[in-house]
Design a protein around this motif. Structure first.
Motif, PDB file in Angstrom:
ATOM      1  N   GLY A 198       0.811  -1.203   0.000  1.00 13.84           N
ATOM      2  CA  GLY A 198       0.000   0.000   0.000  1.00 13.84           C
ATOM      3  C   GLY A 198       0.850   1.261   0.000  1.00 13.84           C
ATOM      4  O   GLY A 198       2.052   1.236  -0.266  1.00 13.84           O
ATOM      5  N   ALA A 237      -8.180   7.040   2.645  1.00  6.16           N
ATOM      6  CA  ALA A 237      -7.315   6.059   3.294  1.00  6.16           C
ATOM      7  C   ALA A 237      -8.112   4.877   3.834  1.00  6.16           C
ATOM      8  O   ALA A 237      -9.297   4.995   4.170  1.00  6.16           O
ATOM      9  CB  ALA A 237      -6.536   6.720   4.418  1.00  6.16           C
ATOM     10  N   ASP A 238      -7.446   3.722   3.900  1.00  3.74           N
ATOM     11  CA  ASP A 238      -8.047   2.537   4.517  1.00  3.74           C
ATOM     12  C   ASP A 238      -7.810   2.518   6.025  1.00  3.74           C
ATOM     13  O   ASP A 238      -8.680   2.084   6.785  1.00  3.74           O
ATOM     14  CB  ASP A 238      -7.443   1.260   3.913  1.00  3.74           C
ATOM     15  CG  ASP A 238      -7.660   1.169   2.424  1.00  3.74           C
ATOM     16  OD1 ASP A 238      -8.802   1.376   1.976  1.00  3.74           O
ATOM     17  OD2 ASP A 238      -6.671   0.911   1.700  1.00  3.74           O
ATOM     18  N   VAL A 239      -6.624   2.965   6.420  1.00  2.00           N
ATOM     19  CA  VAL A 239      -6.218   2.905   7.828  1.00  2.00           C
ATOM     20  C   VAL A 239      -5.873   4.313   8.302  1.00  2.00           C
ATOM     21  O   VAL A 239      -5.144   5.048   7.636  1.00  2.00           O
ATOM     22  CB  VAL A 239      -4.991   1.987   8.018  1.00  2.00           C
ATOM     23  CG1 VAL A 239      -4.569   1.936   9.478  1.00  2.00           C
ATOM     24  CG2 VAL A 239      -5.292   0.580   7.489  1.00  2.00           C
ATOM     25  N   ASP A 282     -16.132   2.931   8.562  1.00  6.77           N
ATOM     26  CA  ASP A 282     -15.400   1.733   8.139  1.00  6.77           C
ATOM     27  C   ASP A 282     -13.884   1.936   8.130  1.00  6.77           C
ATOM     28  O   ASP A 282     -13.140   1.060   7.683  1.00  6.77           O
ATOM     29  CB  ASP A 282     -15.862   1.294   6.747  1.00  6.77           C
ATOM     30  CG  ASP A 282     -15.575   2.353   5.684  1.00  6.77           C
ATOM     31  OD1 ASP A 282     -15.492   3.551   6.044  1.00  6.77           O
ATOM     32  OD2 ASP A 282     -15.425   1.981   4.509  1.00  6.77           O
ATOM     33  N   HIS A 283     -13.399   3.084   8.599  1.00  7.70           N
ATOM     34  CA  HIS A 283     -11.961   3.271   8.732  1.00  7.70           C
ATOM     35  C   HIS A 283     -11.392   2.274   9.741  1.00  7.70           C
ATOM     36  O   HIS A 283     -11.987   2.044  10.804  1.00  7.70           O
ATOM     37  CB  HIS A 283     -11.633   4.688   9.228  1.00  7.70           C
ATOM     38  CG  HIS A 283     -11.367   5.664   8.128  1.00  7.70           C
ATOM     39  ND1 HIS A 283     -11.867   6.959   8.126  1.00  7.70           N
ATOM     40  CD2 HIS A 283     -10.630   5.560   6.986  1.00  7.70           C
ATOM     41  CE1 HIS A 283     -11.458   7.595   7.040  1.00  7.70           C
ATOM     42  NE2 HIS A 283     -10.717   6.765   6.328  1.00  7.70           N
ATOM     43  N   ILE A 284     -10.284   1.699   9.416  1.00  6.09           N
ATOM     44  CA  ILE A 284      -9.535   0.919  10.404  1.00  6.09           C
ATOM     45  C   ILE A 284      -8.679   1.903  11.193  1.00  6.09           C
ATOM     46  O   ILE A 284      -7.852   2.601  10.621  1.00  6.09           O
ATOM     47  CB  ILE A 284      -8.630  -0.138   9.734  1.00  6.09           C
ATOM     48  CG1 ILE A 284      -9.469  -1.077   8.868  1.00  6.09           C
ATOM     49  CG2 ILE A 284      -7.823  -0.901  10.768  1.00  6.09           C
ATOM     50  CD1 ILE A 284      -8.624  -1.999   7.996  1.00  6.09           C
ATOM     51  N   HIS A 308      -0.303  -3.556   7.550  1.00  5.71           N
ATOM     52  CA  HIS A 308      -1.379  -3.016   6.708  1.00  5.71           C
ATOM     53  C   HIS A 308      -0.862  -2.693   5.315  1.00  5.71           C
ATOM     54  O   HIS A 308      -1.525  -2.972   4.301  1.00  5.71           O
ATOM     55  CB  HIS A 308      -1.956  -1.749   7.347  1.00  5.71           C
ATOM     56  CG  HIS A 308      -2.761  -1.980   8.579  1.00  5.71           C
ATOM     57  ND1 HIS A 308      -3.961  -2.667   8.579  1.00  5.71           N
ATOM     58  CD2 HIS A 308      -2.531  -1.621   9.873  1.00  5.71           C
ATOM     59  CE1 HIS A 308      -4.456  -2.712   9.808  1.00  5.71           C
ATOM     60  NE2 HIS A 308      -3.601  -2.085  10.620  1.00  5.71           N
ATOM     61  N   ALA A 356      -0.458  -5.614   3.156  1.00  2.00           N
ATOM     62  CA  ALA A 356      -1.755  -6.137   2.721  1.00  2.00           C
ATOM     63  C   ALA A 356      -2.375  -5.271   1.627  1.00  2.00           C
ATOM     64  O   ALA A 356      -3.491  -5.548   1.174  1.00  2.00           O
ATOM     65  CB  ALA A 356      -2.697  -6.233   3.919  1.00  2.00           C
ATOM     66  N   ARG A 400      -3.078  -1.959   1.852  1.00  4.03           N
ATOM     67  CA  ARG A 400      -3.925  -0.878   2.342  1.00  4.03           C
ATOM     68  C   ARG A 400      -3.162   0.458   2.334  1.00  4.03           C
ATOM     69  O   ARG A 400      -1.954   0.493   2.485  1.00  4.03           O
ATOM     70  CB  ARG A 400      -4.403  -1.168   3.763  1.00  4.03           C
ATOM     71  CG  ARG A 400      -5.180  -2.470   3.892  1.00  4.03           C
ATOM     72  CD  ARG A 400      -5.723  -2.648   5.305  1.00  4.03           C
ATOM     73  NE  ARG A 400      -6.359  -3.960   5.444  1.00  4.03           N
ATOM     74  CZ  ARG A 400      -5.827  -5.008   6.057  1.00  4.03           C
ATOM     75  NH1 ARG A 400      -4.618  -4.886   6.626  1.00  4.03           N
ATOM     76  NH2 ARG A 400      -6.466  -6.140   6.121  1.00  4.03           N
ATOM     77  N   THR A 401      -3.907   1.541   2.183  1.00 11.44           N
ATOM     78  CA  THR A 401      -3.319   2.869   2.333  1.00 11.44           C
ATOM     79  C   THR A 401      -3.431   3.281   3.799  1.00 11.44           C
ATOM     80  O   THR A 401      -4.494   3.126   4.407  1.00 11.44           O
ATOM     81  CB  THR A 401      -4.029   3.910   1.456  1.00 11.44           C
ATOM     82  OG1 THR A 401      -5.421   3.919   1.771  1.00 11.44           O
ATOM     83  CG2 THR A 401      -3.834   3.593  -0.014  1.00 11.44           C
ATOM     84  N   VAL A 402      -2.313   3.796   4.324  1.00 11.85           N
ATOM     85  CA  VAL A 402      -2.244   4.144   5.745  1.00 11.85           C
ATOM     86  C   VAL A 402      -1.951   5.639   5.872  1.00 11.85           C
ATOM     87  O   VAL A 402      -0.944   6.136   5.352  1.00 11.85           O
ATOM     88  CB  VAL A 402      -1.144   3.344   6.462  1.00 11.85           C
ATOM     89  CG1 VAL A 402      -1.026   3.779   7.921  1.00 11.85           C
ATOM     90  CG2 VAL A 402      -1.432   1.844   6.367  1.00 11.85           C
TER      91      VAL A 402
END
Length: 513
Positions: free
Chosen positions: A16, A42-44, A68-70, A107, A110, A112-114
Motif C-alpha cells: 500500500g 485512506a483505509d487505515v 469503516d476506517h480501520i 497493513h 496487505a 492498504r493505504t495508511v
C-alpha cells in the motif's frame, strides 16, 4: 479527483501507500484540502496518543473519519514519567516506534493505504517522522505539509514574526538553560517550543539574555482554551506542553525613547574578522542596541538593522568616540561601542572606561563584552604557539615612547616568554619591526619561529612561519600580528614536505633548570 502525488516516489513498490498527514495547529478549518482528501480515501487511520487514549490529532480530523476506517491508536508507553525499561526512557520509545512501524507495515503489506495523522507539520517536531524513517524506504510515501504551531502563534499574536534580513531561530525548551540563553541572545527572532515543565528554565533564559521584555506567550493556538500574553506575566504552574514562547520581529519595534537615565553603553568585540568570530553575547548586544558607535571599518562588519543609528568615525579619535557614546547613553539610548578583536586588548574598552570615570557620566552603566583577540586567532591558525607563558606588547609608539617598548621587549625576551606583537607597523611607522627583530635577536636564536599572521579570518588571510632572522619588515603592516616563539617553541612540518602543513606550538612543560 486528482491523482495523489508522492514526495518519496517509487510507485512500482509492492504494498500500500503511506501518508504522513499534517493537520495544522488545531483548528480543523486549517487542515489543507489535500489532508482532507487523503484522510477520506485512506483505509487505515493511525494516530499517536498518551496512555489515557485521547488523541489531539484524531480530534482535529474527527469530522472526516468514516465508520469503516480501520483505526490504529499508537499509544506511547511513557510520556514524561519514569520507566523500568532496561534501555531507559529512550529505549522504551525506540521499542515502541519499532512495534508501531511493524503494525503499520502489516497493513501496507496487505495493500492498504495508511494515513498517519500529525498535529502541525509531520516533519516539524512531529511523531510521524519516526514512522517515516522506518517505512518510507520500503513503501511509496507522501508527506502532506501542515500549518505549524509557529505560524499559528505568530498569526494569533498579530505581530510580524520575522522580516527583511532578520534571522528566526526555532528552539526546543528542553535545551539546557545556559544554551537557551546563548541562542536567544544571539538571534533576532525566536520561537521556543515544548514548554510545560520546561517553562521556568525557558523564562530564566529569556531574562538572562535580556529578552524577557520582548517575549510573548501563546497557548493552544487556534484551539479551544487558547491564551496569549506577555511571557513575563505567565504563571509557570499554568503552562501546558502545547504552548510556545515567541520573540517577534524587531523591525519597527519600539526602541528606547531617550528617557534620561535609561541608557547604557556596551563595549563589544567583533573578533578579528567577520560574523563567524562573534560570540552569542556580542550578537545579542549588537542586535539590542539602538545606536552603534565605532571605527567605520569595524562598523561595516555589523549587519544593518532598521531603526538602528550608526555613528562611524576615524580610527584615531578613541576618546571623542567614547564621549559621544556616553552622551548618547545619557540621553537614554542603548549604545554598542564596536571594537575589533577583544575590546579590552589595545582597543576601545579602556577609552570608554577612562571617559566614564568623569563625574558627568558616573551614573551611566558600562559593560564590556569579550571578543576573540588577534593573538588567539593567529595562534589557532598556526597551531598552539601560546601554549605556555606569553606576553602581549604593542609596537605602536603613538601613545607611549619607543624606549618603553624596547625595555619591555628586553624584559620579556630575557624571561624567555613567547611574544604576541600587536600594531607592528603602518604607513607612518615603518622602522619598528626591524628594531624589534634586532633587539630580540640579542636574546633569541636566529632560528626562533615567528608567526606572521595577516588578516586572520578575512578574505586576504595569510599565515606563515619564518625564522626570526628572516623577518622582513616590508612584509608586515598594521593588519599583521607577529608571534615570536620562546626557546622551547617548536616548528614542525607534518606529513608531505611538499605541502604547507607546518605547525608551531610551545610545550606546556618547561625543562628543569
Amino acid at each position: 479527483m486528482s491523482t495523489p502525488s508522492t514526495s518519496v516516489t517509487d510507485i512500482s513498490r509492492s504494498g500500500g501507500r503511506l501518508y504522513g498527514v499534517g493537520l495544522g495547529p488545531g483548528d480543523p478549518n486549517l487542515m489543507t484540502l489535500r489532508a482532507v482528501q487523503v484522510i477520506g480515501e485512506a483505509d487505515v487511520i493511525a494516530y499517536h496518543s498518551a496512555r489515557h487514549g485521547r488523541s489531539i490529532a484524531r480530534s482535529i480530523a474527527a469530522a472526516h473519519l468514516r465508520p469503516d476506517h480501520i483505526e490504529e491508536p499508537l499509544v506511547y508507553p511513557v510520556t514524561t514519567e519514569t520507566t523500568d525499561h532496561p534501555g531507559g526512557y529512550r529505549g522504551a520509545l525506540e521499542e515502541f516506534y519499532e512495534k508501531a512501524a511493524a503494525r503499520l507495515a502489516a497493513h501496507l503489506d496487505a495493500g492498504r493505504t495508511v494515513a498517519v495523522l500529525a498535529e502541525g507539520d509531520p516533519m516539524f517536531y512531529g511523531s510521524y517522522m519516526h514512522m517515516h524513517k522506518r517505512l518510507a524506504d520500503r513503501y511509496a510515501t507522501e508527506v502532506i505539509p501542515g500549518v505549524t504551531s509557529v505560524s499559528a502563534a505568530a498569526a494569533r499574536l498579530g505581530t510580524p514574526l520575522v522580516e527583511g534580513e532578520e534571522i528566526l531561530t526555532i528552539l526546543p525548551g528542553t535545551l539546557p538553560e545556559e544554551e537557551l540563553t546563548a541562542r536567544l541572545a544571539a538571534t533576532d527572532t525566536a520561537v521556543v517550543m515544548k514548554l510545560g515543565r520546561t517553562f521556568p528554565a525557558v523564562r530564566g533564559a529569556f531574562e538572562a539574555s535580556g529578552r524577557l521584555a520582548e517575549a510573548r506567550y501563546v497557548e493552544r493556538a487556534t484551539m479551544a482554551g487558547e491564551r496569549t500574553g506577555d511571557l513575563a506575566d505567565i504563571d509557570p504552574a499554568s503552562v501546558p506542553y502545547f504552548s510556545v514562547a515567541v520573540l517577534p520581529s524587531r523591525v519597527d519595534a519600539v526602541r528606547p525613547s531617550g528617557r534620561a537615565g535609561s541608557g547604557e553603553v556596551v563595549v563589544v568585540g567583533t573578533g578579528p574578522a567577520g560574523p563567524l568570530w562573534l560570540t552569542p553575547e556580542t550578537r545579542g548586544a549588537l542586535a539590542a542596541a539602538d545606536a552603534l558607535v565605532g571605527y567605520t571599518t569595524y562598523l561595516d562588519r555589523v549587519p544593518v538593522r532598521p531603526g538602528q543609528a550608526r555613528h562611524g568615525s576615524d580610527n584615531k579619535v578613541e576618546s571623542e568616540r567614547a564621549e559621544f557614546a556616553l552622551d548618547l547613553a545619557r540621553r537614554g539610548h542603548r549604545v554598542a561601542v564596536v571594537s575589533g578583536g577583544d575590546p579590552g586588548v589595545f582597543a576601545m574598552a579602556t577609552a570608554v572606561l577612562e571617559v566614564a570615570t568623569q563625574e558627568e557620566y558616573a551614573d551611566i552603566p558600562v559593560r564590556v563584552l569579550p571578543g576573540v583577540t588577534a593573538a588567539n586567532a593567529a595562534a589557532a591558525r598556526a597551531g598552539a604557539p601560546l601554549g605556555h607563558d606569553y606576553a602581549t606588547i604593542s609596537l605602536s609608539d603613538r601613545l607611549k615612547p619607543w624606549e618603553v617598548i624596547a625595555e619591555r621587549l628586553r624584559a620579556a625576551a630575557s624571561a624567555d616568554l613567547v611574544l604576541a606583537l600587536y600594531n607592528p607597523g603602518s604607513k607612518s611607522r615603518t622602522w619598528q619591526v626591524a628594531k624589534a627583530r634586532d633587539l630580540l635577536l640579542e636574546h633569541r636564536s636566529p632560528d626562533t619561529p615567528v608567526v606572521l599572521a595577516r588578516d586572520v579570518g578575512g578574505p586576504t588571510e595569510d599565515v606563515r612561519t619564518v625564522r626570526l632572522a628572516d623577518v622582513d619588515p616590508a612584509e608586515v603592516d598594521m593588519r599583521t600580528l607577529l608571534i615570536v616563539g620562546s626557546s622551547q617553541t617548536r616548528w614542525v612540518q607534518r606529513g608531505d614536505s611538499g605541502a604547507d602543513r607546518s605547525i608551531v606550538w610551545t610545550p606546556r612543560r618547561y625543562p628543569e633548570a
